[in-house]
Design an enzyme around this catalytic site. Sequence first.
Site, PDB file in Angstrom:
ATOM      1  CG  ASP A 153      69.505  -4.253 -45.026  1.00  0.00           C
ATOM      2  OD1 ASP A 153      70.434  -4.238 -44.098  1.00  0.00           O
ATOM      3  OD2 ASP A 153      68.906  -5.665 -45.208  1.00  0.00           O
ATOM      4  CG  ASP A 188      66.557  -6.553 -43.607  1.00  0.00           C
ATOM      5  OD1 ASP A 188      65.823  -5.802 -43.705  1.00  0.00           O
ATOM      6  OD2 ASP A 188      67.224  -7.445 -44.185  1.00  0.00           O
ATOM      7  CE1 TYR A 225      67.372  -8.697 -53.738  1.00  0.00           C
ATOM      8  CE2 TYR A 225      69.032 -10.315 -53.091  1.00  0.00           C
ATOM      9  CZ  TYR A 225      67.895  -9.506 -52.582  1.00  0.00           C
ATOM     10  OH  TYR A 225      67.291  -9.654 -51.484  1.00  0.00           O
ATOM     11  CE  LYS A 274      62.796  -7.523 -52.145  1.00  0.00           C
ATOM     12  NZ  LYS A 274      62.977  -7.495 -53.303  1.00  0.00           N
TER      13      LYS A 274
HETATM   14  C1  F6R Z   1      65.091 -11.194 -48.218  1.00  0.00           C
HETATM   15  C2  F6R Z   1      66.303 -11.264 -47.376  1.00  0.00           C
HETATM   16  C3  F6R Z   1      66.504 -12.540 -47.042  1.00  0.00           C
HETATM   17  C4  F6R Z   1      67.818 -13.197 -47.770  1.00  0.00           C
HETATM   18  C5  F6R Z   1      68.216 -14.569 -47.489  1.00  0.00           C
HETATM   19  C6  F6R Z   1      69.644 -14.970 -47.984  1.00  0.00           C
HETATM   20  O1  F6R Z   1      65.139  -9.672 -48.315  1.00  0.00           O
HETATM   21  O2  F6R Z   1      66.882 -10.339 -46.895  1.00  0.00           O
HETATM   22  O3  F6R Z   1      65.650 -13.638 -47.133  1.00  0.00           O
HETATM   23  O4  F6R Z   1      67.647 -13.009 -49.222  1.00  0.00           O
HETATM   24  O5  F6R Z   1      68.430 -14.595 -45.839  1.00  0.00           O
HETATM   25  O6  F6R Z   1      70.431 -14.114 -47.642  1.00  0.00           O
HETATM   26  P1  F6R Z   1      71.924 -14.385 -48.065  1.00  0.00           P
HETATM   27  O7  F6R Z   1      72.196 -14.419 -49.581  1.00  0.00           O
HETATM   28  O8  F6R Z   1      72.615 -13.217 -47.606  1.00  0.00           O
HETATM   29  O9  F6R Z   1      72.684 -15.438 -47.242  1.00  0.00           O
HETATM   30 MG    MG Z   2      64.836  -5.240 -45.455  1.00  0.00          MG
HETATM   31 MG    MG Z   3      67.715  -6.912 -46.075  1.00  0.00          MG
END
Ligand code: F6R
Ligand code: MG
Ligand code: MG
Length: 389
Positions: A14, A55, A231, A234
């Site tokens: 990603d 993504d 973290y 993903k």
């Molecule tokens: C899950 C994912 C999304 C983000 C969520 C918050 O894999 O990629 O669900 O975790 O959109 O993202 P941030 O913390 O970047 O605002």
């Molecule tokens: Mg992804």
């Molecule tokens: Mg992602």
Amino acid sequence: MSQEKTTISVIKADIGSLAGHHIVHPETLAAATKVLAEAKFKGLIIDFYVTNVGDDLQLIMTHKRGVDAPEIHELAWNAFKEAANVAKDLGLYAAGQDLLSEAFSGNVRGLGPGVAEMEFVERPSEPVVVFMADKTEPGAFNLPMYRIFADPFNTAGLVIDPKIHEGFKFEIFDVFENKAVLLSAPEESYDILALIGTPGRFIVRRVYRKPDNEIAAVVSVERLSLMAGRYVGKDDPVAVVRAQSGFPAVGEVLEPFAFPHLVAGWMRGSHHGPLMPVSQRHAKCTRFDGPPRVLALGFQVKNGKLVGPADLFDDVAFDESRRIAQQIADYMRRHGPFMPHRLGPEEMEYTTLPSVLEKLKGRFFVEKVYEVKKPKVTTSLLSGKEEGD
Ligand code: F6R
Ligand code: MG
Ligand code: MG
């Protein structure tokens, strides 16, 4: 048939996406394509296909350099870097997020990208299925891999095809301990299930055909959260499965995905949701950043050339599975912030729990405990003696 081996390498990352975490931008696909096209022209790779699921930017490559070849990993790294530069220029969201290191050092494993590679002598006709999933983790493939290679209620060939009747071996990787174990199905099925039923820890990494140890399947096992110690994105997985004549049929390989089983990784990497099998057109994650999706592309590998792909879930026969997945998604969503929709505290990628506990620590109070006296005399049924004090 030449005994020379062909390698198929599926490497994904990603590197940033459009309008949040939902889909790869076409210009980043183009940037990665340019890098791979040059490598093909120079003869480093034989063929390639660049795509995305949600993504995640996916590089499917064929070559003669074997698994873990530094020059192939470096090529993938450079393609991701170029794509990430475009993502930065366009101001895409989370540009470069999976490229955990500034410098490449021989192998992309541990740097961020997910990798599934296998090497084999091509059969006269070599069908392979490449699975790519978004908003989930590598253990999401445990259930389907078990059903494909060990469950006769899924794979008729295990019962009626002499070529696969002996079964398969599962290499199961423990991501916490960084070690693997090889178990045989059907003899050790219950041991296999005892491990892989915990998909956040034990992952089916490779599957081999039993009589000749021929590679049948490989799954990426990178877990970004563990690699970075925190973290950072993903660990959306990829897998490659060989099909037909001596392996499960394509229809047997796809069949487990008709059941949209619950997987971890939806919204903020912290929720369970159904794994929805989708076509390339629907490989984007909008609803609550999901639900988790899996794309299956079928290729024929011929002298290293990738013939195809066929978009295998682009079939009305999977409509009902998608509808059930949507119903499960609704059902799970209605739990809101409650488990088991939300993951357990040890698995959540985002959490406020420590800070909430810290903030409230002075406000917890202990209820006055009243002493409960034991009943004075009881007679033991066994001894006939009186007990108690
Ligand atoms: C899950 C994912 C999304 C983000 C969520 C918050 O894999 O990629 O669900 O975790 O959109 O993202 P941030 O913390 O970047 O605002
Ligand atoms: Mg992804
Ligand atoms: Mg992602």
